[in-house]
Design a protein around this motif. Structure first.
Motif, PDB file in Angstrom:
ATOM      1  N   ARG A 106      19.391 -15.824  54.973  1.00  0.00           N
ATOM      2  CA  ARG A 106      19.320 -14.415  54.580  1.00  0.00           C
ATOM      3  C   ARG A 106      18.763 -13.641  55.764  1.00  0.00           C
ATOM      4  O   ARG A 106      17.676 -13.921  56.257  1.00  0.00           O
ATOM      5  N   SER A 112      17.315  -7.721  53.485  1.00  0.00           N
ATOM      6  CA  SER A 112      17.622  -7.268  52.130  1.00  0.00           C
ATOM      7  C   SER A 112      16.902  -5.960  51.863  1.00  0.00           C
ATOM      8  O   SER A 112      15.920  -5.632  52.516  1.00  0.00           O
ATOM      9  N   GLU A 116      21.735  -7.787  50.006  1.00  0.00           N
ATOM     10  CA  GLU A 116      21.296  -8.855  50.894  1.00  0.00           C
ATOM     11  C   GLU A 116      22.404  -9.102  51.899  1.00  0.00           C
ATOM     12  O   GLU A 116      23.584  -9.102  51.544  1.00  0.00           O
ATOM     13  N   TRP A 158      23.749 -11.997  54.485  1.00  0.00           N
ATOM     14  CA  TRP A 158      23.629 -13.430  54.738  1.00  0.00           C
ATOM     15  C   TRP A 158      24.478 -13.827  55.943  1.00  0.00           C
ATOM     16  O   TRP A 158      25.575 -13.308  56.143  1.00  0.00           O
TER      17      TRP A 158
END
Length: 136
Positions: free
Chosen positions: A63, A66, A130, A132
């Motif tokens: 990740r 976010s 988020e 990624w």
């Protein structure tokens, strides 16, 4: 006739550090209260937890960032990226970012990688996202 009291200044100066230490200790103890017993009103609204990611993290996925839009991220090595809408719990877009790409999630402009629009805006208002990086 007035009476004057004789004050022994030597004795009171010797007690001053002891009194200061006791006051400091009392202040520290007062600041160390247990915050786990916070009371709330019976009908107070509870905080809403964000929805989990739509798909479980792929093996080796990272990740990157976010939060609510706008989000900007500089991805030096490039690679496969995807955007997850935390509010709906779904993956909204994915792309392959080139080396040194600037990735932007903007409510008005949408999801862009470099100068390429991957998902045109406007994005839903108030959603959280988020970003990624997926490893192969």
């Amino acid at each position: 006739m007035t009476r004057h009291r004789h004050v022994n200044f030597e004795r009171s100066r010797a007690a001053t550090p002891l009194v200061a230490a006791a006051l400091l200790f009392a202040a520290v103890l007062a600041g160390c209260s247990n915050s786990s017993t916070v009371e709330t009103a019976p009908n107070a609204p509870r905080p809403v937890a964000s929805a989990p990611s739509a798909t479980p993290a792929l093996s080796g996925s990272t990740r990157l960032t976010s939060g609510p839009a706008p989000l900007n991220y500089f991805l030096g090595p490039g690679g496969a990226v995807r955007v997850v809408d935390l509010t709906t719990g779904k993956t909204t877009a994915s792309a392959t970012a080139p080396l040194q790409a600037v990735i932007t999630i903007d409510q008005a402009k949408g999801f862009t990688v470099g100068n390429t629009v991957i998902k045109a805006g406007p994005l839903p208002a108030g959603h959280r996202y988020e970003l990624w990086l997926d490893q192969k």
